[in-house]
Scaffold this motif. Structure first.
Motif, PDB file in Angstrom:
ATOM      1  N   PHE A  25      -1.558   5.717   6.822  1.00  0.00           N
ATOM      2  CA  PHE A  25      -2.672   5.003   6.216  1.00  0.00           C
ATOM      3  C   PHE A  25      -2.818   3.620   6.859  1.00  0.00           C
ATOM      4  O   PHE A  25      -1.897   2.802   6.818  1.00  0.00           O
ATOM      5  N   GLU A  26      -3.994   3.365   7.403  1.00  0.00           N
ATOM      6  CA  GLU A  26      -4.217   2.108   8.097  1.00  0.00           C
ATOM      7  C   GLU A  26      -4.352   0.925   7.137  1.00  0.00           C
ATOM      8  O   GLU A  26      -4.214  -0.228   7.567  1.00  0.00           O
ATOM      9  N   ASP A  27      -4.659   1.199   5.857  1.00  0.00           N
ATOM     10  CA  ASP A  27      -4.820   0.100   4.904  1.00  0.00           C
ATOM     11  C   ASP A  27      -3.530  -0.219   4.140  1.00  0.00           C
ATOM     12  O   ASP A  27      -3.557  -1.002   3.196  1.00  0.00           O
ATOM     13  N   VAL A  28      -2.417   0.394   4.528  1.00  0.00           N
ATOM     14  CA  VAL A  28      -1.112   0.048   3.964  1.00  0.00           C
ATOM     15  C   VAL A  28      -0.469  -0.982   4.895  1.00  0.00           C
ATOM     16  O   VAL A  28      -0.086  -0.678   6.017  1.00  0.00           O
ATOM     17  N   ALA A  74       4.102  -5.087   2.874  1.00  0.00           N
ATOM     18  CA  ALA A  74       3.517  -5.235   1.539  1.00  0.00           C
ATOM     19  C   ALA A  74       4.485  -4.716   0.483  1.00  0.00           C
ATOM     20  O   ALA A  74       5.286  -3.813   0.741  1.00  0.00           O
ATOM     21  N   TRP A  75       4.397  -5.261  -0.718  1.00  0.00           N
ATOM     22  CA  TRP A  75       5.326  -4.877  -1.789  1.00  0.00           C
ATOM     23  C   TRP A  75       5.244  -3.396  -2.134  1.00  0.00           C
ATOM     24  O   TRP A  75       6.200  -2.802  -2.618  1.00  0.00           O
ATOM     25  N   TYR A  76       4.105  -2.773  -1.885  1.00  0.00           N
ATOM     26  CA  TYR A  76       3.922  -1.356  -2.212  1.00  0.00           C
ATOM     27  C   TYR A  76       4.217  -0.426  -1.040  1.00  0.00           C
ATOM     28  O   TYR A  76       4.152   0.795  -1.177  1.00  0.00           O
ATOM     29  N   GLU A  77       4.514  -0.984   0.158  1.00  0.00           N
ATOM     30  CA  GLU A  77       4.632  -0.166   1.369  1.00  0.00           C
ATOM     31  C   GLU A  77       5.686   0.926   1.242  1.00  0.00           C
ATOM     32  O   GLU A  77       5.442   2.095   1.574  1.00  0.00           O
ATOM     33  N   ASN A 134       6.404  12.853   1.353  1.00  0.00           N
ATOM     34  CA  ASN A 134       6.794  14.000   0.534  1.00  0.00           C
ATOM     35  C   ASN A 134       5.610  14.726  -0.090  1.00  0.00           C
ATOM     36  O   ASN A 134       5.791  15.560  -0.978  1.00  0.00           O
ATOM     37  N   GLY A 135       4.395  14.413   0.377  1.00  0.00           N
ATOM     38  CA  GLY A 135       3.222  15.133  -0.088  1.00  0.00           C
ATOM     39  C   GLY A 135       2.837  14.818  -1.512  1.00  0.00           C
ATOM     40  O   GLY A 135       2.110  15.581  -2.150  1.00  0.00           O
ATOM     41  N   ILE A 136       3.278  13.680  -2.031  1.00  0.00           N
ATOM     42  CA  ILE A 136       2.981  13.309  -3.418  1.00  0.00           C
ATOM     43  C   ILE A 136       1.636  12.605  -3.511  1.00  0.00           C
ATOM     44  O   ILE A 136       0.947  12.692  -4.522  1.00  0.00           O
ATOM     45  N   VAL A 137       1.242  11.911  -2.459  1.00  0.00           N
ATOM     46  CA  VAL A 137      -0.102  11.340  -2.367  1.00  0.00           C
ATOM     47  C   VAL A 137      -0.733  11.809  -1.066  1.00  0.00           C
ATOM     48  O   VAL A 137      -0.042  12.062  -0.077  1.00  0.00           O
ATOM     49  N   THR A 138      -2.045  11.919  -1.083  1.00  0.00           N
ATOM     50  CA  THR A 138      -2.770  12.358   0.103  1.00  0.00           C
ATOM     51  C   THR A 138      -3.785  11.335   0.578  1.00  0.00           C
ATOM     52  O   THR A 138      -4.265  11.433   1.700  1.00  0.00           O
ATOM     53  N   GLY A 139      -4.104  10.347  -0.237  1.00  0.00           N
ATOM     54  CA  GLY A 139      -5.079   9.348   0.165  1.00  0.00           C
ATOM     55  C   GLY A 139      -6.504   9.839   0.012  1.00  0.00           C
ATOM     56  O   GLY A 139      -6.765  11.007  -0.299  1.00  0.00           O
ATOM     57  N   PHE A 140      -7.453   8.931   0.237  1.00  0.00           N
ATOM     58  CA  PHE A 140      -8.863   9.295   0.172  1.00  0.00           C
ATOM     59  C   PHE A 140      -9.280  10.059   1.432  1.00  0.00           C
ATOM     60  O   PHE A 140     -10.215  10.838   1.417  1.00  0.00           O
ATOM     61  N   ASN A 141      -8.584   9.762   2.520  1.00  0.00           N
ATOM     62  CA  ASN A 141      -8.736  10.504   3.762  1.00  0.00           C
ATOM     63  C   ASN A 141      -7.462  10.257   4.568  1.00  0.00           C
ATOM     64  O   ASN A 141      -6.504   9.682   4.055  1.00  0.00           O
ATOM     65  N   ASP A 142      -7.451  10.674   5.819  1.00  0.00           N
ATOM     66  CA  ASP A 142      -6.233  10.556   6.624  1.00  0.00           C
ATOM     67  C   ASP A 142      -5.828   9.109   6.882  1.00  0.00           C
ATOM     68  O   ASP A 142      -4.660   8.835   7.188  1.00  0.00           O
ATOM     69  N   GLU A 192      -7.008   6.215   4.825  1.00  0.00           N
ATOM     70  CA  GLU A 192      -7.154   5.283   3.706  1.00  0.00           C
ATOM     71  C   GLU A 192      -6.401   5.750   2.464  1.00  0.00           C
ATOM     72  O   GLU A 192      -6.605   6.875   2.002  1.00  0.00           O
ATOM     73  N   PHE A 193      -5.560   4.876   1.941  1.00  0.00           N
ATOM     74  CA  PHE A 193      -4.913   5.142   0.665  1.00  0.00           C
ATOM     75  C   PHE A 193      -5.523   4.302  -0.458  1.00  0.00           C
ATOM     76  O   PHE A 193      -5.535   4.714  -1.603  1.00  0.00           O
TER      77      PHE A 193
END
Length: 429
Positions: free
Chosen positions: A307-310, A314-317, A326-334, A336-337
């Motif tokens: 994700f380019e917007d991570v 960052a504290w959430y990285e 682990n496939g738990i999130v997929t993002g809005f697209n390849d 963007e999270f």
């Protein structure tokens, strides 16, 4: 000729069948077959078969009905062969569970996907290096793949009995009283065991690693041989438990989420928006949600995500990297999270649903539970997740009969959801 033990012959067939889906086939069926076959195949076998599987994607088509039928056979877990002799497999090799109305499940799977298969016995001079048998698969009379005996007799995992695979789970008590190991059927759970005892120490739970990073959940389905490690804490004289001192001026004992906030705060999973303010009525961001979930899972490190917007550092990285890997999130697209936007209730359900599957928990709900008056507002991708989350009561509807899937989850609401998840996992009572 001496028969060659082929402990995972059926896995090959399952992979051949499960991944033999044409580009025009139902994409959801393809993904479901992929997931089922991938789970069924031991990790140390995947490298032997994935190349063959990928080559077959373009050669064979499969319908939704065929996919569901093969998945049902995979779920039965009785497709394993004990051995194949000079004349191919005999029905006796399948065990009692492997024969239905005189036709083996192996043969049923072939019939479902219209796949032919033959066994060719190799000469002694060749068999020493390439196994006793070559299995050739055909479709509509055309050759599609062949797998030799060496591939099938490579690394082994678990043991086969009557067509069913079993795994051994041992208990390393680290100086405590002995706990007998268990022999567990594939995809079954362990029987509960008594806590071991050790003089001068207090038992602190079973872990899957020697460094005590990841606790073992007894609801986990066993898919490999395992050793569980007992963690011990040096016993001390009992002391009165500390009373939690609420640091937040905007939270009182009268607030409905007070106890949930107390639990998560004491466990170190959640913080306020400042030292003395929690902000319970504010929405929670996507980045914070996966960060809390990452803490619950033990804070395991992971590779950088795509994700380019991570932002690096960052504290959430760390949480997003772990969840993405682990496939738990997929993002809005390849690329963007969107970590800084608020998470919706249906997005929250989707993340928790994938996390439950990642942990090996039973995250399949056959009973329809979406009887809310606004269920039609749930996005298509989130329907299975919302059905599961509401059926196990991790996410609940409102008093007016709605579930508001597109509304933002507040920080107060999220504290309650995570406590319910911990209860569902058996981590707290």
């Amino acid at each position: 000729m001496k028969a060659k033990t082929l402990a995972f012959l059926s896995i090959v067939l399952l992979l051949v069948m499960a991944f033999s889906v044409a580009i025009s086939a139902d994409e959801a069926a393809k993904q479901d077959l992929y997931d089922a076959a991938y789970e069924a195949c031991p990790a140390n076998y995947r490298k032997y078969y994935m190349g063959t599987v990928e080559n077959m994607l373009k050669q064979i088509s499969v319908s939704r009905q065929q996919a569901d039928a093969v998945i049902a056979l995979i779920d039965e877990g009785v497709l394993y062969l004990n051995s194949v002799g000079d004349h191919g497999p005999s029905l006796s090799d399948y065990g009692v569970q492997g024969v239905q109305k005189g036709v083996s499940l192996f043969e049923q799977a072939c019939q479902i996907l219209n796949i032919g298969y033959t066994y060719t016995t190799l000469p002694d001079s060749v068999a020493d290096h390439h196994g006793d048998q070559v299995i050739t698969f055909t479709y509509n009379g055309k050759y599609i793949a062949a797998i030799d005996g060496d591939d099938l007799s490579s690394p082994s995992s678990g043991g086969s009995s009557g067509g069913v695979t079993y795994y051994s789970v041992s208990f390393e008590t680290n100086g405590g009283s002995e706990i007998l190991k268990q022999r567990v059927k594939r995809n079954s759970t362990l029987n509960a065991v008594d806590d071991p005892e050790k003089e001068g120490f207090k038992f602190a739970g079973w872990y899957i690693d020697e460094n005590f990073k990841t606790p073992f959940d007894f609801s986990t389905k066993i898919k490999e041989n395992m050793i569980l490690y007992a963690k011990w804490i040096e016993a001390t004289d009992p002391v009165e438990p500390e009373v939690w001192v609420n640091p937040y001026a905007d939270v009182s004992e009268a607030d409905w989420y007070y106890n949930d906030l107390k639990i998560l705060t004491e466990l170190g999973y959640i913080n306020g928006i400042s030292a003395n303010e929690f902000g319970g009525n504010l929405p929670l961001t996507r980045g914070m949600f996966v960060t809390i979930l990452h803490r619950i899972d033990g804070g395991v490190a992971a590779s950088d995500c795509n994700f380019e917007d991570v932002i690096d550092g960052a504290w959430y990285e760390a949480g997003v990297n772990w969840a993405s890997e682990n496939g738990i999130v997929t993002g809005f697209n390849d690329k963007e999270f969107k970590p800084d936007i608020s998470i919706t209730r249906e997005q929250m359900a989707a993340v928790l649903f994938r996390y439950a599957r990642y942990k090996g928990m039973d995250a399949v709900t056959l009973q329809e539970s979406l009887h809310f008056i606004d269920s039609d507002q749930i996005s298509e991708y989130a329907v299975p997740a919302m059905n599961w989350a509401t059926s196990v009561r991790i996410i609940r509807g409102h008093g007016d009969g709605t579930v508001t899937p597109l509304s933002y989850a507040t920080r107060a609401h999220v504290t309650a959801v995570f406590v319910r998840l911990l209860e569902f996992m058996g981590a707290i009572r």
